[in-house]
Design an enzyme around this catalytic site. Structure first.
Site, PDB file in Angstrom:
ATOM      1  CG  ASP A 126      -9.746  -3.207  -4.226  1.00 15.89           C
ATOM      2  OD1 ASP A 126     -10.468  -4.236  -4.189  1.00 15.89           O
ATOM      3  OD2 ASP A 126      -9.475  -2.551  -3.218  1.00 15.89           O
ATOM      4  NE  ARG A 159      -3.951  -1.785   2.534  1.00 15.28           N
ATOM      5  CZ  ARG A 159      -4.154  -2.180   3.785  1.00 15.28           C
ATOM      6  NH1 ARG A 159      -3.652  -1.479   4.796  1.00 15.28           N
ATOM      7  NH2 ARG A 159      -4.877  -3.242   4.049  1.00 15.28           N
ATOM      8  NE  ARG A 193     -10.760   7.861  -2.050  1.00 13.21           N
ATOM      9  CZ  ARG A 193     -10.927   6.777  -1.325  1.00 13.21           C
ATOM     10  NH1 ARG A 193      -9.894   6.063  -0.939  1.00 13.21           N
ATOM     11  NH2 ARG A 193     -12.136   6.390  -0.951  1.00 13.21           N
ATOM     12  NE  ARG A 244      -7.370   5.124   3.136  1.00 12.04           N
ATOM     13  CZ  ARG A 244      -8.259   4.486   3.904  1.00 12.04           C
ATOM     14  NH1 ARG A 244      -9.388   5.090   4.253  1.00 12.04           N
ATOM     15  NH2 ARG A 244      -8.009   3.257   4.321  1.00 12.04           N
ATOM     16  CE1 TYR A 283     -13.006  -7.646   1.674  1.00 17.35           C
ATOM     17  CE2 TYR A 283     -11.223  -9.092   0.968  1.00 17.35           C
ATOM     18  CZ  TYR A 283     -11.669  -8.012   1.710  1.00 17.35           C
ATOM     19  OH  TYR A 283     -10.783  -7.295   2.482  1.00 17.35           O
TER      20      TYR A 283
END
Length: 364
Positions: free
Chosen positions: A78, A28, A41, A32, A154
C-alpha cells in the site's frame, strides 16, 4: 541470489529498446476482482494482515500471473506504508478505506516528522525478496511508492478526500510547513524505493495519484519538484542491471512535457490523454505507459478487443522512421475495478499481445 530473467520485455520497453510485442501489466492487478485474492485476504483477516505478511503478499502478487500472461508482477503493498512507519497510525475501516489516527495538522505535528527507520518497513523488503524468488525469473518485479504530494494529502486529510480542503488550506496558508512535509516525504520515499531495489525490485514506480488536483503552478512547486527530489536520489542500477523508473500523475496530462523532463524512463498517462498525441509531445524521449479506461473492462470481450486495439493503434509502430524506438507499456489509465469480470482481463491481455505483434509484422 535470483534466477535469471526469462521475459525482459517490460524492462526493454521502459528503456525504449526493441521488443517483439507490447508488454502489459495492470495497476492493482492483484486485487478484489480475483476470487483467489479474496480467499487469501479472508485467511489473513484484514488488508493489513495481508500486506504486512511476506508470505501472503507473495501469494497474492503471483495470483494474477497464474491466470494471465502478464509481463510484470508488482509488489502487493500500500502507498501509505511510509507515513505509517512515521508513526501516524494507519488503519483500514470497513467500507471507508485507509485512515490515520494521528494526522498532520499543525506546526508541532510537522516538527515531529522524520524519515522513518527503514527497519519498520522490513516486512515490505522481505516481501520483495520473497516475491522475486518465487517468480523464478518469469517476469520482472515492480516496486512502488506514493509520491511525496500524494502521501502528504493522506497525512494531512487523515483519509481520502473529495475536496482536499485541509491539505490545500495548509498549502496556501503555511507553504513553509507544506514544503517541510514534502521534503521529509521525498527523502523517505527515495530511501524506501532504494531499499526495495536492493531487496530485488527490477523497476520502480511513483504514484502521484493526487497531483492532478493541484492548480497549475502549485503542481510544479508542491508535486513535481518533490518527485524530482526522489528521482535524483534513486539508485540507477542494481547488480549491473539498469532499474527503470516510472512516474504516473493521475490527471496530469496537461503537464506531460514537464513530467517527461524528470529523470524518469517512462511516464504513465490516464485515459483522458490521447496516446498518439502524447507520444508526439514527448517525441519518444521517454516511454509511455497506459492508458485504457478501466471501465472498458465492463464491456463484452469483442468491445474490449476493439478498444485495446485502438490504444495500440494510437501509439503506432514503436520503431520510428529514423530508427529510434518508442517504448510503450500497455496498462489501464488507473487501477482495475474490484467489479471487473476476471475473464475480461484474459481477453485484454490476449488482444494486446496479438495485435501488437501484428503491428510489428506490418511495419516489418
Amino acid at each position: 541470489m535470483f534466477a535469471p530473467l526469462q521475459n525482459d520485455c517490460l524492462l526493454r520497453a521502459l528503456l525504449r529498446q526493441p521488443t517483439e510485442y507490447t508488454p502489459v501489466w495492470l495497476m492493482r492487478q492483484a486485487g478484489r476482482y480475483l476470487p483467489e485474492y479474496n480467499a487469501t485476504r479472508a485467511r489473513a483477516g484484514s488488508f493489513m494482515g495481508l500486506a504486512t505478511d511476506p508470505g501472503y503478499a507473495t501469494e497474492v502478487t503471483l495470483q494474477p500471473l497464474e491466470r494471465y500472461a502478464l509481463d510484470a508482477a508488482i509488489l502487493f503493498s500500500d502507498i501509505l506504508t511510509v507515513p505509517d512507519a512515521m508513526g501516524l497510525g494507519l488503519r483500514f475501516e470497513a467500507g471507508e478505506g485507509p485512515r490515520f489516527e494521528r494526522p498532520v495538522r499543525d506546526e508541532a505535528d510537522v516538527a515531529r516528522l522524520a524519515v522513518p527507520d527503514l527497519e519498520r518497513l522490513r516486512y515490505v523488503f522481505d516481501a520483495v525478496t520473497s516475491i522475486r524468488r518465487a517468480l523464478q525469473g518469469r517476469v520482472p518485479l515492480i516496486g512502488f511508492s506514493g509520491s511525496p504530494w500524494t502521501l502528504a494529502c493522506y497525512m494531512v486529510e487523515g483519509r481520502g478526500s473529495d475536496d482536499y480542503r485541509l491539505v490545500k488550506t495548509l498549502m496556501y496558508r503555511r507553504p513553509d510547513l507544506m514544503h517541510r512535509i514534502l521534503q521529509v516525504n521525498a527523502d523517505a520515499v527515495a530511501a524506501y524505493l532504494n531499499a526495495q531495489i536492493e531487496a530485488g525490485a527490477q523497476a520502480v514506480m511513483i504514484f502521484d495519484s493526487w497531483g492532478g488536483v493541484l492548480a497549475d503552478g502549485a503542481f510544479q512547486r508542491f508535486s513535481l519538484a518533490y518527485t524530482r527530489r526522489v528521482l535524483q536520489q534513486l539508485k540507477r542500477d542494481q547488480d549491473g542491471q539498469v532499474v527503470p523508473r516510472i512516474v504516473f500523475t493521475k490527471g496530469g496530462g496537461q503537464w506531460l512535457e514537464e513530467i517527461a523532463a524528470l529523470e524518469a524512463d517512462a511516464v504513465g498517462v490516464d485515459w483522458t490523454v490521447h496516446l498518439g498525441r502524447a507520444r508526439q509531445r514527448v517525441d519518444d524521449r521517454v516511454a509511455l505507459q497506459g492508458n485504457l479506461d478501466p471501465a472498458v473492462l465492463f464491456a463484452e470481450p469483442q468491445q474490449i478487443q476493439t478498444e485495446a486495439e485502438a490504444v495500440l493503434d494510437s501509439f503506432g509502430p514503436p520503431e520510428r522512421p529514423d530508427g529510434r524506438w518508442g517504448g510503450h507499456v500497455f496498462n489501464l489509465g488507473h487501477g482495475i475495478s474490484q467489479f471487473t469480470p476476471p475473464e475480461h482481463v484474459q481477453a485484454l491481455v490476449e488482444t494486446v499481445h496479438r495485435h501488437s505483434r501484428t503491428l510489428r509484422r506490418e511495419r516489418g
